[in-house]
Design a protein around this motif. Sequence first.
Motif, PDB file in Angstrom:
ATOM      1  N   SER A  14      29.494  39.505  45.778  1.00 62.16           N
ATOM      2  CA  SER A  14      30.684  38.675  45.625  1.00 62.16           C
ATOM      3  C   SER A  14      30.426  37.557  44.623  1.00 62.16           C
ATOM      4  O   SER A  14      31.238  37.295  43.722  1.00 62.16           O
ATOM      5  N   GLN A  18      32.213  37.127  40.952  1.00 63.14           N
ATOM      6  CA  GLN A  18      32.956  35.903  40.667  1.00 63.14           C
ATOM      7  C   GLN A  18      32.530  35.302  39.332  1.00 63.14           C
ATOM      8  O   GLN A  18      33.362  34.939  38.491  1.00 63.14           O
ATOM      9  N   ARG A  19      31.220  35.198  39.115  1.00 63.38           N
ATOM     10  CA  ARG A  19      30.710  34.606  37.880  1.00 63.38           C
ATOM     11  C   ARG A  19      30.979  35.508  36.672  1.00 63.38           C
ATOM     12  O   ARG A  19      31.278  35.015  35.572  1.00 63.38           O
ATOM     13  N   LYS A  22      34.645  35.204  35.701  1.00 66.92           N
ATOM     14  CA  LYS A  22      34.858  33.920  35.020  1.00 66.92           C
ATOM     15  C   LYS A  22      34.404  34.005  33.574  1.00 66.92           C
ATOM     16  O   LYS A  22      35.091  33.513  32.657  1.00 66.92           O
ATOM     17  N   ASP A  36      37.707  41.207  43.838  1.00 71.19           N
ATOM     18  CA  ASP A  36      38.175  41.116  45.217  1.00 71.19           C
ATOM     19  C   ASP A  36      37.246  41.970  46.071  1.00 71.19           C
ATOM     20  O   ASP A  36      36.484  42.788  45.543  1.00 71.19           O
ATOM     21  N   PHE A 308      40.451  31.557  43.591  1.00 71.02           N
ATOM     22  CA  PHE A 308      39.303  30.689  43.389  1.00 71.02           C
ATOM     23  C   PHE A 308      39.430  29.882  42.090  1.00 71.02           C
ATOM     24  O   PHE A 308      38.438  29.473  41.499  1.00 71.02           O
TER      25      PHE A 308
END
Length: 316
Positions: A14, A18-19, A22, A36, A308
């Motif tokens: 996860s 996420q990183r 981004k 997700d 987020f």
Amino acid sequence: MFIFVGCAGGGTSSMFCQRLVKEINEYDENLRAVFDDVSHVFQKRLSYGSHYDLVFAYGAAGDIRPYNAFDFGQLFDAVLIAPQVSYLKAYVEEMLAKYPSMVMDLPGRLFGVMDTERAYVMLLDLLINLDMRRGYQSQLLSASKGTDKDMEIYVAGAGSQEIYWKNMFKYLEQENIRYCVTSYSLENLYDFKPKEDFDVRFIFGQISVLSENDFARVARRIDGFLVNASSIGALRSRREWLEAYDIPYIKFDDAHVKKDLKNGNFVQQEEKIWDFLEKVQMKTEYTHEKSVSRFEQKEMAKQKTALFGLISWEEN
């Protein structure tokens, strides 16, 4: 493109997703990415697929099992295995061997330091040849209900040792119909390696154990339902599911069966089951895989929402 990143329990994958998302969204104006957890990606795959170029799903690599390999294999272009569970790569490759998904290890150093800039470069290299390889394999591999395919019949509310079925099996043997008998579980439904060839597989179980969440997977394998009179109540709440997937069903037991068995007159029951099997056979030969949106995907809410603080989608 859909990419699954699997670790031990979904936590570190996860963070990695996420990183990485981004990095993509901040520095590549040509791509839109989202991440997700894998269950939500399955539910929203149509919406995610239409809104984003890259869809990352995170979860546990060990959650890829025989009964959901179809789902993973049909959806994900790539499955990336985190270094702490690299021992699962061979298992995952075996589960997805029938599907055009690429399974590969994430380098330990890359994943350990969460070096998403390097990960992004590696991902771009992967994208160059992935579509070609997947497209080629898609022409060779298929996993639909209509192409395997011997018949698989769910027998609800009865046991294979009951006198009714002992007589029915004897009749099928006389007609040179090869059959096998198993009990139901979602795992056994898919992870089934018969020692001998068969024409019909009878799967005995209770209809009450079939849940709405799992029914899409059940429908991919089961060609027809034979329902004992004692299970009619449970059938009523699930009849809509069978009809949605166009799966035929009949009640195989009635008030006259015990009397017929006692008098040695089983012909009507034999004819009834024979006619049903013929009907099912015709459907399995000429019916394509059917998808029912109620069971297989959910749309994203039609609103602008941030995830987020990294990404968003527009209202339709």
